[in-house]
Design an enzyme around this catalytic site. Structure first.
Site, PDB file in Angstrom:
ATOM      1  N   CYS A  28       6.404   0.297   7.312  1.00  0.00           N
ATOM      2  CA  CYS A  28       5.973   1.383   6.435  1.00  0.00           C
ATOM      3  C   CYS A  28       7.135   1.806   5.543  1.00  0.00           C
ATOM      4  O   CYS A  28       8.266   1.930   6.027  1.00  0.00           O
ATOM      5  CB  CYS A  28       5.502   2.574   7.280  1.00  0.00           C
ATOM      6  N   LEU A  29       6.832   2.042   4.274  1.00  0.00           N
ATOM      7  CA  LEU A  29       7.876   2.490   3.353  1.00  0.00           C
ATOM      8  C   LEU A  29       8.514   3.788   3.823  1.00  0.00           C
ATOM      9  O   LEU A  29       9.661   4.074   3.506  1.00  0.00           O
ATOM     10  CB  LEU A  29       7.292   2.693   1.946  1.00  0.00           C
ATOM     11  N   HIS A  77      -2.163   7.859   6.941  1.00  0.00           N
ATOM     12  CA  HIS A  77      -1.197   8.703   6.217  1.00  0.00           C
ATOM     13  C   HIS A  77      -1.847  10.003   5.730  1.00  0.00           C
ATOM     14  O   HIS A  77      -1.184  11.031   5.620  1.00  0.00           O
ATOM     15  CB  HIS A  77      -0.631   7.960   5.008  1.00  0.00           C
ATOM     16  N   GLY A 121       0.836  -1.187   0.000  1.00  0.00           N
ATOM     17  CA  GLY A 121       0.000   0.000   0.000  1.00  0.00           C
ATOM     18  C   GLY A 121       0.874   1.239   0.000  1.00  0.00           C
ATOM     19  O   GLY A 121       2.051   1.173   0.381  1.00  0.00           O
ATOM     20  N   HIS A 141      -4.000   1.825   8.367  1.00  0.00           N
ATOM     21  CA  HIS A 141      -2.629   2.340   8.248  1.00  0.00           C
ATOM     22  C   HIS A 141      -2.532   3.340   7.091  1.00  0.00           C
ATOM     23  O   HIS A 141      -1.985   4.427   7.248  1.00  0.00           O
ATOM     24  CB  HIS A 141      -1.669   1.158   8.036  1.00  0.00           C
ATOM     25  N   GLU A 142      -3.077   2.960   5.933  1.00  0.00           N
ATOM     26  CA  GLU A 142      -3.001   3.842   4.756  1.00  0.00           C
ATOM     27  C   GLU A 142      -3.754   5.146   4.982  1.00  0.00           C
ATOM     28  O   GLU A 142      -3.280   6.237   4.645  1.00  0.00           O
ATOM     29  CB  GLU A 142      -3.579   3.156   3.521  1.00  0.00           C
ATOM     30  N   GLN A 172       3.205  10.029   0.751  1.00  0.00           N
ATOM     31  CA  GLN A 172       4.472   9.302   0.780  1.00  0.00           C
ATOM     32  C   GLN A 172       5.319   9.553  -0.465  1.00  0.00           C
ATOM     33  O   GLN A 172       6.512   9.261  -0.462  1.00  0.00           O
ATOM     34  CB  GLN A 172       4.232   7.799   0.941  1.00  0.00           C
TER      35      GLN A 172
HETATM   36 NI    NI Z   1       2.814   3.435   5.593  1.00  0.00          NI
END
Ligand code: NI
Length: 185
Positions: free
Chosen positions: A103-104, A149, A49, A145-146, A54
């Site tokens: 997380c990225l 953001h 995701g 989670h997404e 991000q």
């Molecule tokens: Ni994330």
């Protein structure tokens, strides 16, 4: 389309309240390019995701795609590539469940996060069509989670027991006793 640099924790764009998108913007070529860049970046980085902040765009859009066939964790339920525009989340089952998240935007870290286990998400898809989705289990966590953001929240903010923060290496060494989320959300 092109993969873009992923913004990392400490970058102010990750802490902003992202802006909603108008329908005419969603139907624009510029938005299509943004969506393609998000998907490409997610794939290149090996995530399941990604949210627009991000890649540096403070807009309320996120992508999720879970493909067990190309994952080291075939037990995960498949979820087709879906674009969530202006998503709104409603908790349907407030009982909490815990997963180890990554997380990225938070390199080399895993943390154990408790979240409600059942949610509904109302959103527009890539065509601007209103849709609604019910999710339980790991998918409910991925969605929360997404969508966090888009409100400037990172999973580390949700870790209540900070002894359950670990590097990826130490997660694998000390904590990964049960199957847990594999990749960065
Ligand atoms: Ni994330």
């Amino acid at each position: 389309m092109a993969a873009r640099a992923v913004r990392k924790i400490g970058d102010p764009v990750l802490r902003r309240q992202a802006a909603p998108l108008d329908l005419d913007v969603v139907r624009s070529a510029e938005f299509s390019r943004l969506a393609e860049d998000m998907v490409e970046t997610m794939h290149v980085e090996g995530g399941i995701g990604i949210a627009a902040p991000q890649i540096g765009e403070s807009l309320r859009v996120a992508v999720i795609a879970i493909d067990p066939a190309s994952s080291r964790y075939p037990d995960m339920a498949r979820f087709p590539l879906t674009l969530f525009v202006n998503p709104r989340i409603t908790v349907l089952d407030p009982a909490e469940q815990g997963f180890w998240e990554g997380c990225l935007s938070v390199p080399n870290l895993r943390g154990y996060v408790l979240r409600p286990r059942g949610v509904r998400v109302d959103f527009m898809d890539a065509a601007g069509t209103p849709r609604s989705l019910h999710a339980e289990g790991f998918l409910a966590t991925v969605l929360q989670h997404e969508l966090d953001h888009l409100d400037g929240v990172l999973f580390v903010d949700r870790v209540r027991d900070t002894t359950k923060l670990a590097t990826v290496e130490n997660y694998a060494r000390y904590w990964a006793v049960n199957a847990s989320p594999p990749t960065d959300i």
